[in-house]
Design a protein around this motif. Structure first.
Motif, PDB file in Angstrom:
ATOM      1  N   PHE A 222       2.799   1.104  -0.424  1.00 15.21           N
ATOM      2  CA  PHE A 222       3.316  -0.273  -0.478  1.00 15.21           C
ATOM      3  C   PHE A 222       3.407  -0.740  -1.928  1.00 15.21           C
ATOM      4  O   PHE A 222       4.410  -1.309  -2.356  1.00 15.21           O
ATOM      5  CB  PHE A 222       2.425  -1.208   0.351  1.00 15.21           C
ATOM      6  CG  PHE A 222       2.936  -2.613   0.353  1.00 15.21           C
ATOM      7  CD1 PHE A 222       4.126  -2.936   1.013  1.00 15.21           C
ATOM      8  CD2 PHE A 222       2.262  -3.628  -0.333  1.00 15.21           C
ATOM      9  CE1 PHE A 222       4.627  -4.237   1.002  1.00 15.21           C
ATOM     10  CE2 PHE A 222       2.756  -4.925  -0.355  1.00 15.21           C
ATOM     11  CZ  PHE A 222       3.943  -5.228   0.312  1.00 15.21           C
TER      12      PHE A 222
ATOM     13  N   GLU B 182       5.990   5.694   5.596  1.00 10.75           N
ATOM     14  CA  GLU B 182       4.669   6.139   6.074  1.00 10.75           C
ATOM     15  C   GLU B 182       4.664   6.204   7.602  1.00 10.75           C
ATOM     16  O   GLU B 182       4.256   7.195   8.199  1.00 10.75           O
ATOM     17  CB  GLU B 182       3.597   5.159   5.542  1.00 10.75           C
ATOM     18  CG  GLU B 182       2.188   5.442   6.002  1.00 10.75           C
ATOM     19  CD  GLU B 182       1.683   4.480   7.088  1.00 10.75           C
ATOM     20  OE1 GLU B 182       0.551   4.636   7.501  1.00 10.75           O
ATOM     21  OE2 GLU B 182       2.451   3.603   7.532  1.00 10.75           O
ATOM     22  N   LYS B 183       5.175   5.151   8.220  1.00 10.96           N
ATOM     23  CA  LYS B 183       5.202   5.082   9.691  1.00 10.96           C
ATOM     24  C   LYS B 183       6.043   6.191  10.282  1.00 10.96           C
ATOM     25  O   LYS B 183       5.645   6.862  11.235  1.00 10.96           O
ATOM     26  CB  LYS B 183       5.833   3.740  10.108  1.00 10.96           C
ATOM     27  CG  LYS B 183       4.825   2.756  10.610  1.00 10.96           C
ATOM     28  CD  LYS B 183       5.543   1.647  11.365  1.00 10.96           C
ATOM     29  CE  LYS B 183       4.904   0.320  11.018  1.00 10.96           C
ATOM     30  NZ  LYS B 183       5.797  -0.792  10.877  1.00 10.96           N
TER      31      LYS B 183
ATOM     32  N   ILE C 279       6.130   1.523   3.346  1.00 11.10           N
ATOM     33  CA  ILE C 279       5.422   1.351   4.628  1.00 11.10           C
ATOM     34  C   ILE C 279       6.244   1.976   5.761  1.00 11.10           C
ATOM     35  O   ILE C 279       5.713   2.670   6.633  1.00 11.10           O
ATOM     36  CB  ILE C 279       5.207  -0.159   4.928  1.00 11.10           C
ATOM     37  CG1 ILE C 279       4.367  -0.805   3.838  1.00 11.10           C
ATOM     38  CG2 ILE C 279       4.609  -0.367   6.312  1.00 11.10           C
ATOM     39  CD1 ILE C 279       2.885  -0.592   3.972  1.00 11.10           C
ATOM     40  N   GLN C 280       7.541   1.733   5.728  1.00 14.54           N
ATOM     41  CA  GLN C 280       8.432   2.310   6.756  1.00 14.54           C
ATOM     42  C   GLN C 280       8.370   3.833   6.729  1.00 14.54           C
ATOM     43  O   GLN C 280       8.292   4.497   7.756  1.00 14.54           O
ATOM     44  CB  GLN C 280       9.893   1.852   6.517  1.00 14.54           C
ATOM     45  CG  GLN C 280      10.196   0.448   6.987  1.00 14.54           C
ATOM     46  CD  GLN C 280       9.725   0.211   8.424  1.00 14.54           C
ATOM     47  OE1 GLN C 280       9.881   1.069   9.289  1.00 14.54           O
ATOM     48  NE2 GLN C 280       9.097  -0.937   8.656  1.00 14.54           N
TER      49      GLN C 280
ATOM     50  N   HIS D 185      -1.896   7.909   6.281  1.00 19.76           N
ATOM     51  CA  HIS D 185      -2.220   6.549   6.705  1.00 19.76           C
ATOM     52  C   HIS D 185      -3.141   5.852   5.691  1.00 19.76           C
ATOM     53  O   HIS D 185      -2.942   4.691   5.344  1.00 19.76           O
ATOM     54  CB  HIS D 185      -2.862   6.590   8.097  1.00 19.76           C
ATOM     55  CG  HIS D 185      -2.983   5.221   8.682  1.00 19.76           C
ATOM     56  ND1 HIS D 185      -1.878   4.414   8.900  1.00 19.76           N
ATOM     57  CD2 HIS D 185      -4.070   4.502   9.053  1.00 19.76           C
ATOM     58  CE1 HIS D 185      -2.289   3.258   9.384  1.00 19.76           C
ATOM     59  NE2 HIS D 185      -3.609   3.284   9.486  1.00 19.76           N
TER      60      HIS D 185
ATOM     61  N   GLU E   6       8.068  -2.517   1.026  1.00 20.18           N
ATOM     62  CA  GLU E   6       8.241  -2.363   2.479  1.00 20.18           C
ATOM     63  C   GLU E   6       8.801  -0.984   2.850  1.00 20.18           C
ATOM     64  O   GLU E   6       8.437  -0.392   3.872  1.00 20.18           O
ATOM     65  CB  GLU E   6       9.183  -3.484   2.953  1.00 20.18           C
ATOM     66  CG  GLU E   6       9.114  -3.800   4.437  1.00 20.18           C
ATOM     67  CD  GLU E   6       7.692  -3.905   5.006  1.00 20.18           C
ATOM     68  OE1 GLU E   6       7.458  -3.290   6.052  1.00 20.18           O
ATOM     69  OE2 GLU E   6       6.815  -4.563   4.382  1.00 20.18           O
TER      70      GLU E   6
ATOM     71  N   LYS F  49      -1.413   4.213   2.752  1.00 20.12           N
ATOM     72  CA  LYS F  49      -0.420   3.192   3.083  1.00 20.12           C
ATOM     73  C   LYS F  49      -0.287   2.136   1.975  1.00 20.12           C
ATOM     74  O   LYS F  49       0.812   1.807   1.534  1.00 20.12           O
ATOM     75  CB  LYS F  49      -0.881   2.532   4.383  1.00 20.12           C
ATOM     76  CG  LYS F  49       0.130   1.718   5.084  1.00 20.12           C
ATOM     77  CD  LYS F  49      -0.462   1.239   6.392  1.00 20.12           C
ATOM     78  CE  LYS F  49       0.507   0.265   7.022  1.00 20.12           C
ATOM     79  NZ  LYS F  49       0.013  -0.190   8.310  1.00 20.12           N
ATOM     80  N   ASN F  50      -1.448   1.650   1.508  1.00 19.11           N
ATOM     81  CA  ASN F  50      -1.397   0.593   0.486  1.00 19.11           C
ATOM     82  C   ASN F  50      -0.788   1.100  -0.816  1.00 19.11           C
ATOM     83  O   ASN F  50      -0.038   0.396  -1.483  1.00 19.11           O
ATOM     84  CB  ASN F  50      -2.801   0.042   0.202  1.00 19.11           C
ATOM     85  CG  ASN F  50      -3.289  -0.764   1.373  1.00 19.11           C
ATOM     86  OD1 ASN F  50      -2.486  -1.162   2.228  1.00 19.11           O
ATOM     87  ND2 ASN F  50      -4.597  -0.977   1.445  1.00 19.11           N
TER      88      ASN F  50
END
Ligand SMILES: O=P(O)(O)OC[C@H]1O[C@](O)(CO)[C@@H](O)[C@@H]1O
Ligand SMILES: [Mn+2]
Length: 453
Positions: free
Chosen positions: A51, A62-63, A59-60, A44, A56, A47-48
């Motif tokens: 990115f 990571e989630k 980010i997906q 988490h 994008e 995340k940046n």
């Protein structure tokens, strides 16, 4: 159907979290979820970075990775059954067959679960599932979630690394003039430095800083009484007879080191390997590392190369000189790095000859194999509830591709090869002697004539 908790043909049951209150139980209940939570936090926090690198899609990924890991943490905490792997990596089939074998052994799928199955199995499985969660989510498939902790631990041990490199440089500069006794003394010291380097793993501390802060050489004398079994004389005589044999047969002496942790421990292993080569005790050193991130701090090919690069680049004369020496050992083939999927599977080593015959045959080419660390010890003796006085050779259950020695600080409640009464005495003074990381063993076994038991 055979029950997994029975003693079969004198082989005791596997350690397991099903024994409420045991070290295995506390590990599965407390330490493994803590490690998983840290893994989730690390992903988490990055995340940046994902990115910036992948937009994008990053980010997906990571989630979704976090989703898979949270699901696994929930399975663990509610003692759900172990489920098959779904990635198509080379070893997935082997893991799934291992699961089926355990399911058959118990007669039903429910009983192969986080708390009911062997601790060794489920702990290894957790790290393989972390790898799966990332792998299923390109573009972050190759992200080593433990990398930050490993590099931090290397930098936090800088002072100790410089001290040990300066020591090695002093030994090497005069190595041709040393008597056999002096050589033995240096060997013995560096073997112990490599042994105590194993204190610095990041799995037992659930990822907390555990780096080397004091001088690794000065502390050896005070640590000596904490070595419960010390077969260093036999390790030495094994090397000497290999050398004599190699001279008469015009062959070479090969030592294999089955690595454990990156950071300070890896440096101590490289220092020992350097000494073995510069003293002529060995002509070749084969290092064995992990092919995926493992037990937080274990060495991967990337960590291995990175550590040598960092040593070369250090702003310290001896350290950098030694780093260049290590690089040329690799370039010249005096040193080589190997990995094999078996090292990141849950098997006891007595299964190696049947389940990874190529690796077993490879190790047979060594004159001595050094196994670093606690997890390797658990796998050597099958992570079973052995009586402490059972011989190391017995606990190996037929494993013995070459003369071997375990260099291990005790971090799990399994220990064999002790004198009668030794364990009882330790227990009366210090009930957690097997798990507190304060004690260690240098334990040797060879199936050849000079074997110990
Ligand atoms: O890096 P090492 O010495 O193998 O230690 C890791 C050990 O820590 C533990 O996580 C302690 O439970 C064990 O699973 C493992 O044996
Ligand atoms: Mn380790």
């Amino acid at each position: 159907m055979m029950a997994a908790d029975q003693t079969v043909h004198g082989v005791p049951p596997s350690l397991s979290a099903k024994v409420v209150g045991s070290f295995a139980y506390l590990t599965v209940r407390d330490r493994l979820p803590t490690i998983l939570t840290k893994v989730i936090d690390t992903i988490h926090r990055n995340k940046n970075k994902f990115f910036e690198e992948y937009g994008e899609e990053g980010i997906q990924a990571e989630k979704q990775t976090i989703g898979l890991l949270s699901k696994m943490r929930n399975e663990l905490q509610t003692d759900k059954p172990v489920i098959p792997l779904t990635d198509s990596l080379q070893d997935a089939e082997c893991w799934n067959q291992y699961l089926q074998k355990h399911q058959k052994l118990h007669g039903d799928q429910e009983s192969v679960s986080w708390f009911k199955s062997p601790w060794l199995y489920v702990e290894c499985y957790m790290y393989r599932r972390i790898h799966e969660a990332l792998w299923l989510n390109p573009p972050i498939s190759d992200y080593d979630v433990f990398n930050e902790a490993k590099t931090q631990s290397f930098f936090e041990s800088q002072q100790a690394v410089m001290t040990i490199c300066t020591h090695l440089e002093g030994v090497n500069s005069n190595i041709e003039n040393l008597s056999k006794n002096q050589l033995f003394e240096h060997f013995d010291k560096l073997l112990q430095v490599s042994l105590w380097g194993n204190k610095c793993d990041l799995s037992i501390s659930a990822g907390q800083d555990n780096s080397q802060k004091t001088s690794p050489i000065d502390s050896l004398v005070s640590l000596q009484p904490l070595i419960l079994v010390n077969d260093s004389n036999t390790v030495w005589s094994t090397l000497i007879s290999a050398q004599t044999h190699a001279r008469s047969e015009k062959t070479t002496v090969r030592v294999d080191i089955v690595l454990d942790n990156a950071g300070f421990e890896l440096v101590t292993d490289l220092v020992l390997a350097d000494f073995l080569v510069s003293s002529g005790l060995a002509h070749e050193v084969h290092f064995h590392g992990k092919s995926i991130p493992w037990f937080v701090s274990d060495v991967t090919a990337h960590d291995f190369q990175w550590t040598i690069q960092q040593t070369m680049a250090a702003n310290h004369k001896c350290m950098s000189k030694i780093g260049y020496q290590w690089k040329s050992h690799l370039k010249d083939g005096v040193w080589s790095y190997h990995d094999h999927p078996f090292w990141t599977q849950p098997h006891e080593f007595c299964d190696m000859a049947a389940d990874a015959p190529d690796l077993y045959a490879n190790l047979q080419g060594a004159d001595l194999v050094l196994f670093k660390g606690d997890l390797n010890y658990r796998k050597l003796v099958g992570d079973r509830d052995w009586d402490h006085t059972v011989g190391f050779g017995t606990a190996l259950q037929g494993f013995g591709p070459a003369p071997l020695c375990s260099l291990r600080t005790l971090k799990a409640n399994v220990q064999v090869g002790l004198q009668p009464g030794q364990a009882e005495k330790l227990t009366s003074h210090e009930p957690d002697w097997m798990t507190c990381g304060k004690y260690a063993v240098i334990q040797f076994y060879s199936s050849k004539a000079e074997q110990k038991d």
